[in-house]
Write an enzyme that holds these catalytic residues in place. Structure first.
Site, PDB file in Angstrom:
ATOM      1  CD1 TRP A 126       6.473  -2.927   5.720  1.00 38.44           C
ATOM      2  CD2 TRP A 126       7.887  -1.454   6.625  1.00 38.44           C
ATOM      3  NE1 TRP A 126       5.797  -1.730   5.894  1.00 38.44           N
ATOM      4  CE2 TRP A 126       6.639  -0.815   6.442  1.00 38.44           C
ATOM      5  CE3 TRP A 126       8.946  -0.726   7.180  1.00 38.44           C
ATOM      6  CZ2 TRP A 126       6.431   0.524   6.783  1.00 38.44           C
ATOM      7  CZ3 TRP A 126       8.731   0.594   7.530  1.00 38.44           C
ATOM      8  CH2 TRP A 126       7.489   1.200   7.329  1.00 38.44           C
ATOM      9  CE  LYS A 150       3.556 -12.585   2.570  1.00 35.81           C
ATOM     10  NZ  LYS A 150       3.961 -11.174   2.432  1.00 35.81           N
ATOM     11  N   GLY A 202       0.505  -5.457  11.507  1.00 33.54           N
ATOM     12  CA  GLY A 202       0.428  -4.644  10.300  1.00 33.54           C
ATOM     13  C   GLY A 202      -0.735  -3.683  10.371  1.00 33.54           C
ATOM     14  CD  GLU A 224       1.297  -4.294  17.185  1.00 31.28           C
ATOM     15  OE1 GLU A 224       0.701  -3.236  16.872  1.00 31.28           O
ATOM     16  OE2 GLU A 224       2.474  -4.533  16.904  1.00 31.28           O
ATOM     17  CG  LEU A 225      -4.635  -4.961  13.808  1.00 33.35           C
ATOM     18  CD1 LEU A 225      -6.143  -4.984  13.573  1.00 33.35           C
ATOM     19  CD2 LEU A 225      -3.904  -5.764  12.746  1.00 33.35           C
ATOM     20  CB  CYS A 258       2.053   0.086  15.563  1.00 33.19           C
ATOM     21  SG  CYS A 258       3.013  -1.091  16.526  1.00 33.19           S
ATOM     22  CD  GLU A 355      -0.785   3.758  12.123  1.00 36.17           C
ATOM     23  OE1 GLU A 355       0.101   3.307  12.881  1.00 36.17           O
ATOM     24  OE2 GLU A 355      -1.546   3.038  11.458  1.00 36.17           O
TER      25      GLU A 355
END
Length: 591
Positions: A126, A150, A202, A224-225, A258, A355
């Protein structure tokens, strides 16, 4: 029920029923059918579609930016910048698709060809609702893939707006389907045989689940975290530049990225000065309604994010950190949190180990560079790092940082020309650049026992390009006439008193003065060159060559790539090098 809530007010904007299995099945089937046709489309058709996407995004920028702001809360100016970045990325792949998709000749008989994988499931977050999708979609479409989006369930109206942008731009019906589904329906999509691969951006926690599900189905994935990016400031850094940039690096998008800098690791000898400069800049931030032009800090996207962040701050202060600024939920409607600065944060505290996704900066003081790098790497994440020191010292230190990217004397930011992704618990795979495009392509090795084609091209077989105003270019064996070449070369002849207009290329260029006398203007610096002299121009740097002699000037040039573009500095026009359009642009600018 999937709901859209305005984080600035807490007001519910809309609700949507999740799509049932029949509707999802129809969208996946449509994507497979459309992609089976799209994979055979030509590069020109794909480039034209990407240019149309860029134009559509810009035409609707104001409307789309307002939608982003209302649904996830970022300041309006940042939302508009997000749409522009999507458009630029579409243009980048439109320009470079031909070179990225060209076969790579490795031996006389062996080459590598690239082909699309099929329909890729994109599970998107988001925080950058348009950018995260388009940085996947632009290279995926250029490669010949289709997609199923999605999106995060907190931005359903952005998901539907993306669907409308694709339709308005002329994306073939069904090629990219948008599904509004609950999270527990994603596993079924991943397992579906019609889905060829998965990309996810996410949290690390959800990334592990996605990776496990995709791995069980033996499907390619890009993850990609999370990230807890270090911003390392050494004693020899430019402190004013570092502190000013640090505020943007931490508080852009209200700290919800991130790649936001999250841990500021500063040498003790300059820490007091850095903290003073940093907090002074933080004090200039304006918390307010994200639609107001002066607002630089909007609300967090959801109430739960704000509450988690406040708990991290509270636990960090309780553990002994110094609260320099903020540390409180803002006293207003919506999901706001005061810009917060924590000093004397050490490993073991929440703001160092976890984080922090919001407007909270954690400052850690260290004895020297060795301790700074050790603590920078003391994290489960490895997305990116920002290093502030002298250019002479930087190369050795870069190698000691565990990260997918290191930015020296600059904040971390994604660039469509460069691969983006992390290591360790920040995920694997890359997005953007040629490497990101090839993540979802089959690299097919082709070996042919037939003799290689002759590489001899006679002078009368090569077209001379008249560039106007007494300048003409003769390409040697290169991208125009031989696919075996990975570079582009040629000569340009200048009549007395002529010059090339100021311009730049997307690849580096080397130039040898073959005969005559020249003046090179490179990034504003002028240097006189004689026959036998050579110079080099980095990619993206404005430059021009001027004949300063009484006779003809001949230069021999080499471009570091086959897909070369020229951007005219005076007009901003970017065109394919030596195309008919390019000759017209150069000729017009030279008059």
């Amino acid at each position: 029920m999937i709901g859209s809530i305005n984080p600035a007010t807490g007001e519910e904007l809309a609700t949507f029923d999740p799509y049932d299995s029949d509707r999802v099945d129809h969208l996946v089937t449509a994507a497979v059918v459309a992609q089976s046709n799209w994979r055979w489309s030509g590069v020109r058709q794909r480039a034209e579609l990407l240019q149309s996407l860029a134009a559509t995004l810009r035409d609707r920028k104001a409307e789309l930016a307002a939608l982003i702001t209302s649904e996830m809360g970022k300041p309006l100016a940042e939302a508009a910048a997000e749409i522009e970045k999507c458009a630029v990325t579409c243009e980048y792949y439109a320009t470079n698709a031909e070179g990225f998709l060209a076969a790579e000749h490795v031996t006389a008989q062996g080459r590598i060809e690239v082909e699309p994988l099929g329909v890729v499931l994109a599970v998107m977050p988001w925080n950058y609702p348009f950018w995260q999708f388009f940085r996947f979609a632009a290279p995926a479409l250029a490669a010949g893939n289709g997609g199923i989006l999605k999106h995060a369930n907190s931005v359903p109206r952005c998901a539907l707006a993306i669907e409308s942008v694709l339709r308005d731009a002329g994306v073939p019906d069904g090629l990219v389907g948008v599904v509004l589904v609950e999270s527990d329906q994603v596993a079924g999509l991943i397992a579906d045989d019609r889905i060829a691969a998965v990309t996810f951006t996410g949290s690390t926690e959800v990334g592990r689940i996605i990776g496990e599900q995709a791995g069980r189905a033996l499907k390619k994935q890009v993850l990609e975290l999370g990230g807890s990016d270090p911003f390392v400031v050494l004693a020899d850094a430019d402190l004013e530049a570092a502190a000013t940039t640090a505020v943007t690096a931490r508080f852009l998008n209200t700290g919800q990225s991130c790649v936001n800098a999250k841990r500021f690791i500063v040498e003790e000898s300059v820490a007091d000065e850095f903290v003073a400069r940093f907090t002074a800049a933080v004090d200039r931030l304006v918390l307010g309604d994200p639609v107001d032009a002066g607002t630089t800090i909007g609300p967090l996207a959801r109430a739960g994010l704000r509450d988690t962040l406040h708990d991290q701050v509270r636990r960090t202060v309780d553990a002994g950190a110094t609260l320099v600024r903020g540390g409180e939920v803002a006293d207003r409607a919506g999901f706001y949190y005061q810009p917060t600065v924590l000093d004397h944060v050490v490993p073991g505290m929440a703001a160092f180990d976890e984080e922090t996704f919001g407007p909270v900066a954690a400052i850690t003081r260290v004895r020297d560079a060795d301790e700074a790098l050790r603590l920078a790497n003391q994290t489960e994440f490895g997305l990116a790092a920002s290093l502030w020191t002298t250019q002479d010292r930087a190369p050795e230190l870069i190698r000691r940082l565990d990260a997918g990217a290191v930015f020296v004397n600059a904040m971390v930011a994604s660039d469509p020309r460069l691969p983006f992704g992390g290591i360790k618990q920040s995920g694997y795979g890359r997005e953007l650049g040629v490497y990101g495009m090839r993540e979802f392509m089959n690299l097919k090795t082709v070996h042919s026992a037939d003799p290689a084609p002759r590489l001899v091209i006679r002078p009368d077989e090569v077209e001379v390009f008249d560039r106007g105003s007494g300048v003409r270019t003769i390409p040697y064996v290169g991208a125009w006439n031989n696919e075996s070449n990975k570079i582009t070369t040629g000569t340009t002849v200048f009549a007395p008193g002529t010059q090339i207009p100021l311009h730049s290329h997307n690849v580096e260029e080397s130039v040898l003065i073959f005969s005559g006398r020249a003046t090179a203007v490179i990034d504003g610096e002028r240097v006189d060159l004689e026959a036998g002299d050579a110079t080099w121009v980095p990619a993206g740097v404005p430059h021009q060559f001027i004949n300063r002699g009484d006779g003809e000037l001949t230069i021999y040039w080499v471009y570091g790539g086959r897909a070369v573009t020229r951007t005219m500095t005076a007009t901003g026009v970017t065109v394919a090098h030596l195309s008919a359009a390019d000759r017209g642009a150069v000729g017009a600018s030279a008059k």
